[in-house]
Write a protein that holds these residues in place. Structure first.
Motif, PDB file in Angstrom:
ATOM      1  N   ARG A   1      37.947 -36.927  27.576  1.00  0.00           N
ATOM      2  CA  ARG A   1      38.623 -38.088  28.142  1.00  0.00           C
ATOM      3  C   ARG A   1      38.050 -38.509  29.483  1.00  0.00           C
ATOM      4  NH1 ARG A   1      44.838 -36.578  27.309  1.00  0.00           N
ATOM      5  NH2 ARG A   1      44.003 -34.528  26.842  1.00  0.00           N
ATOM      6  N   ASP A   2      36.875 -37.971  29.798  1.00  0.00           N
ATOM      7  CA  ASP A   2      36.239 -38.348  31.055  1.00  0.00           C
ATOM      8  C   ASP A   2      35.609 -39.720  30.876  1.00  0.00           C
ATOM      9  OD1 ASP A   2      35.471 -37.942  33.676  1.00  0.00           O
ATOM     10  OD2 ASP A   2      33.478 -37.273  33.062  1.00  0.00           O
ATOM     11  N   SER A   3      36.028 -40.673  31.695  1.00  0.00           N
ATOM     12  CA  SER A   3      35.522 -42.037  31.575  1.00  0.00           C
ATOM     13  C   SER A   3      35.621 -42.681  32.944  1.00  0.00           C
ATOM     14  CB  SER A   3      36.377 -42.822  30.573  1.00  0.00           C
ATOM     15  OG  SER A   3      37.668 -43.010  31.129  1.00  0.00           O
ATOM     16  N   PRO A   4      34.963 -43.825  33.115  1.00  0.00           N
ATOM     17  CA  PRO A   4      35.109 -44.506  34.411  1.00  0.00           C
ATOM     18  C   PRO A   4      36.580 -44.726  34.760  1.00  0.00           C
ATOM     19  CG  PRO A   4      33.354 -45.515  33.148  1.00  0.00           C
ATOM     20  CD  PRO A   4      34.003 -44.499  32.242  1.00  0.00           C
ATOM     21  N   ALA A   5      37.407 -45.034  33.748  1.00  0.00           N
ATOM     22  CA  ALA A   5      38.824 -45.289  34.015  1.00  0.00           C
ATOM     23  C   ALA A   5      39.527 -44.022  34.518  1.00  0.00           C
ATOM     24  CB  ALA A   5      39.504 -45.792  32.742  1.00  0.00           C
ATOM     25  N   SER A   6      39.137 -42.867  33.965  1.00  0.00           N
ATOM     26  CA  SER A   6      39.818 -41.644  34.358  1.00  0.00           C
ATOM     27  C   SER A   6      39.431 -41.204  35.769  1.00  0.00           C
ATOM     28  CB  SER A   6      39.537 -40.528  33.355  1.00  0.00           C
ATOM     29  OG  SER A   6      38.193 -40.087  33.484  1.00  0.00           O
ATOM     30  N   HIS A   7      38.324 -41.737  36.290  1.00  0.00           N
ATOM     31  CA  HIS A   7      37.957 -41.410  37.664  1.00  0.00           C
ATOM     32  C   HIS A   7      39.014 -41.890  38.640  1.00  0.00           C
ATOM     33  CE1 HIS A   7      33.390 -40.762  36.850  1.00  0.00           C
ATOM     34  NE2 HIS A   7      34.179 -40.068  36.062  1.00  0.00           N
ATOM     35  N   GLY A   8      39.637 -42.999  38.309  1.00  0.00           N
ATOM     36  CA  GLY A   8      40.724 -43.517  39.141  1.00  0.00           C
ATOM     37  C   GLY A   8      41.870 -42.529  39.207  1.00  0.00           C
ATOM     38  N   ARG A   9      42.170 -41.916  38.076  1.00  0.00           N
ATOM     39  CA  ARG A   9      43.258 -40.946  38.046  1.00  0.00           C
ATOM     40  C   ARG A   9      42.909 -39.720  38.901  1.00  0.00           C
ATOM     41  NH1 ARG A   9      47.858 -39.117  36.062  1.00  0.00           N
ATOM     42  NH2 ARG A   9      48.033 -36.904  35.587  1.00  0.00           N
ATOM     43  N   VAL A  10      41.654 -39.285  38.812  1.00  0.00           N
ATOM     44  CA  VAL A  10      41.235 -38.131  39.597  1.00  0.00           C
ATOM     45  C   VAL A  10      41.350 -38.436  41.091  1.00  0.00           C
ATOM     46  CG1 VAL A  10      39.249 -36.663  40.164  1.00  0.00           C
ATOM     47  CG2 VAL A  10      39.747 -37.210  37.781  1.00  0.00           C
ATOM     48  N   ARG A  11      40.926 -39.632  41.475  1.00  0.00           N
ATOM     49  CA  ARG A  11      41.024 -40.019  42.899  1.00  0.00           C
ATOM     50  C   ARG A  11      42.487 -40.078  43.335  1.00  0.00           C
ATOM     51  NH1 ARG A  11      36.286 -39.419  45.373  1.00  0.00           N
ATOM     52  NH2 ARG A  11      37.607 -40.045  47.087  1.00  0.00           N
ATOM     53  N   GLU A  12      43.335 -40.583  42.458  1.00  0.00           N
ATOM     54  CA  GLU A  12      44.753 -40.699  42.789  1.00  0.00           C
ATOM     55  C   GLU A  12      45.380 -39.301  42.958  1.00  0.00           C
ATOM     56  OE1 GLU A  12      47.159 -42.869  39.856  1.00  0.00           O
ATOM     57  OE2 GLU A  12      48.786 -41.543  40.491  1.00  0.00           O
ATOM     58  N   LEU A  13      45.018 -38.392  42.043  1.00  0.00           N
ATOM     59  CA  LEU A  13      45.537 -37.019  42.151  1.00  0.00           C
ATOM     60  C   LEU A  13      45.048 -36.360  43.447  1.00  0.00           C
ATOM     61  CD1 LEU A  13      45.262 -35.766  38.470  1.00  0.00           C
ATOM     62  CD2 LEU A  13      47.344 -35.778  39.848  1.00  0.00           C
ATOM     63  N   LEU A  14      43.777 -36.602  43.775  1.00  0.00           N
ATOM     64  CA  LEU A  14      43.231 -36.063  45.022  1.00  0.00           C
ATOM     65  C   LEU A  14      44.038 -36.556  46.222  1.00  0.00           C
ATOM     66  CD1 LEU A  14      39.371 -36.309  44.567  1.00  0.00           C
ATOM     67  CD2 LEU A  14      40.587 -34.360  45.544  1.00  0.00           C
ATOM     68  N   ASP A  15      44.369 -37.825  46.216  1.00  0.00           N
ATOM     69  CA  ASP A  15      45.180 -38.374  47.306  1.00  0.00           C
ATOM     70  C   ASP A  15      46.574 -37.770  47.316  1.00  0.00           C
ATOM     71  OD1 ASP A  15      43.199 -39.981  48.322  1.00  0.00           O
ATOM     72  OD2 ASP A  15      43.748 -41.732  47.119  1.00  0.00           O
ATOM     73  N   ARG A  16      47.149 -37.643  46.116  1.00  0.00           N
ATOM     74  CA  ARG A  16      48.510 -37.110  46.009  1.00  0.00           C
ATOM     75  C   ARG A  16      48.612 -35.691  46.547  1.00  0.00           C
ATOM     76  NH1 ARG A  16      53.416 -38.460  45.258  1.00  0.00           N
ATOM     77  NH2 ARG A  16      53.782 -37.038  43.562  1.00  0.00           N
ATOM     78  N   VAL A  17      47.541 -34.889  46.363  1.00  0.00           N
ATOM     79  CA  VAL A  17      47.595 -33.521  46.879  1.00  0.00           C
ATOM     80  C   VAL A  17      46.998 -33.433  48.292  1.00  0.00           C
ATOM     81  CG1 VAL A  17      47.612 -32.473  44.576  1.00  0.00           C
ATOM     82  CG2 VAL A  17      45.426 -32.773  45.776  1.00  0.00           C
TER      83      VAL A  17
END
Ligand code: ADP
Ligand code: MG
Length: 232
Positions: free
Chosen positions: A119-135
Motif C-alpha cells: 500500500r505504499d504510494s504517493p498518497a500514503s506518503h501523506g499519511r506517513v507525514r501526518e503520523l510523524l506530525d501527530r507523534v
C-alpha cells in the motif's frame, strides 16, 4: 454490547507448555471478545501469561485448545504464511523494546507496514507525514533510530504500528523501558491515535492513569482472564 462482529474472539482458549516431564497450563479456558473502538488494558503479574495471550491473538503462537478469531478468521485453520499475512495487514504491534530497524530512517520505519502490504504510494506518503506530525517527530523524518531518545523511538513505533490503519493494535508493556513521564506521553498518543482511528487496542500496562481511562480492564489471574470494573 455492540452489534458488529468482534475484532478478536477467543473461545475456551488454553495454552500449556511442557516443563521437563510436567505440563504447565499458562492459560485456562480463556474467553474474550474485543470490538472496534475499544481501548482495553490488560493487567497481571509477571509470568501470568499476558505476552502468551498477545502472541495467540497475533497468531505468532497457537493455542493448545480452543479457537482464536481475528477479523472473523480462525487462526488455527490458517497456514503459517496466511497467519503472517493476516498479522501484517490487520494488526499493529508495539513491543517493550522498540524494535525499529536501525538501517532505516524514522520515515522509512513508519512506511514499512505500508510497503509490506503493498500500500505504499504517493498518497500514503501523506499519511506517513501526518503520523510523524501527530507523534511530534515531523522534523526527525530523516533521522536514524539510534539518534533518538527512548521515548522518541517508541513514538516512532506507535506511528509504525498504525501506519497501515490496522483494526487491531496490540502493545506489550510499551512503556516498560521509559521513565514515567515519557511513558505517559507515549500512552496518551497511543490512546488518542487508536480512538481517532476507531481501532481496537489491547494494551499490557500497569500505568494507573491508563487503567482509569480504559473502556475495559482485563486481568490475568491464575491462568484465567477476568474482567475488572473499568472507570469505577
Ligand atoms: P507475562 O507476559 O505475563 O509476564 P508470559 O506470557 O511471558 O507472562 O509467560 C507466562 C508463563 O509461560 C511463564 O511462566 C513463562 O515462563 C511461560 N512460557 C512462556 N513462553 C514459554 C515457552 N515458549 N516455553 C515454555 N514456557 C513458556
Ligand atoms: Mg510479558
Amino acid at each position: 454490547m455492540p452489534s458488529t462482529a468482534p475484532v478478536v474472539e477467543l473461545n475456551e482458549v488454553s495454552k500449556s507448555y511442557a516443563e521437563g516431564d510436567a505440563v504447565r497450563e499458562v492459560l485456562s479456558g480463556v474467553r474474550l471478545s474485543l470490538y472496534a473502538g475499544e481501548f482495553v488494558v490488560l493487567l497481571g503479574r509477571s509470568g501470568s501469561g499476558k505476552s502468551t495471550l498477545l502472541n495467540l491473538i497475533s497468531g505468532i503462537d497457537l493455542p493448545s485448545r480452543g479457537t482464536v478469531r481475528v477479523d472473523g478468521r480462525e487462526l488455527v485453520s490458517l497456514s503459517e504464511h496466511q497467519r503472517t499475512l493476516l498479522r501484517r495487514e490487520r494488526i499493529g504491534f508495539i513491543f517493550q523494546a522498540f524494535n525499529l530497524l536501525p538501517t532505516l530512517t524514522v520515515e522509512e520505519n513508519i512506511r514499512l507496514p505500508l510497503e509490506l502490504t503493498g500500500r505504499d504510494s504517493p498518497a500514503s506518503h501523506g499519511r506517513v507525514r501526518e503520523l510523524l506530525d501527530r507523534v511530534g517527530l515531523g522534523n526527525r523524518a530523516a533521522s536514524f533510530p539510534d539518534r533518538l531518545s527512548g521515548g522518541e523511538q517508541q513514538r516512532v513505533a506507535v506511528a509504525r504500528a498504525l501506519a497501515h490503519s490496522p483494526p487491531l493494535l496490540l502493545a506489550d508493556e510499551p512503556t516498560g523501558n521509559l521513565d514515567e513521564e515519557t511513558g505517559r506521553k507515549v500512552l496518551d498518543l497511543l490512546e488518542g491515535l487508536t480512538r481517532q482511528e476507531n481501532a481496537c487496542a489491547l494494551i499490557v500496562t500497569h500505568d494507573p492513569d491508563m487503567v482509569s481511562r480504559a473502556d475495559r480492564v482485563l486481568a490475568m489471574e491464575a491462568g484465567r482472564l477476568v474482567e475488572r470494573e473499568a472507570r469505577a
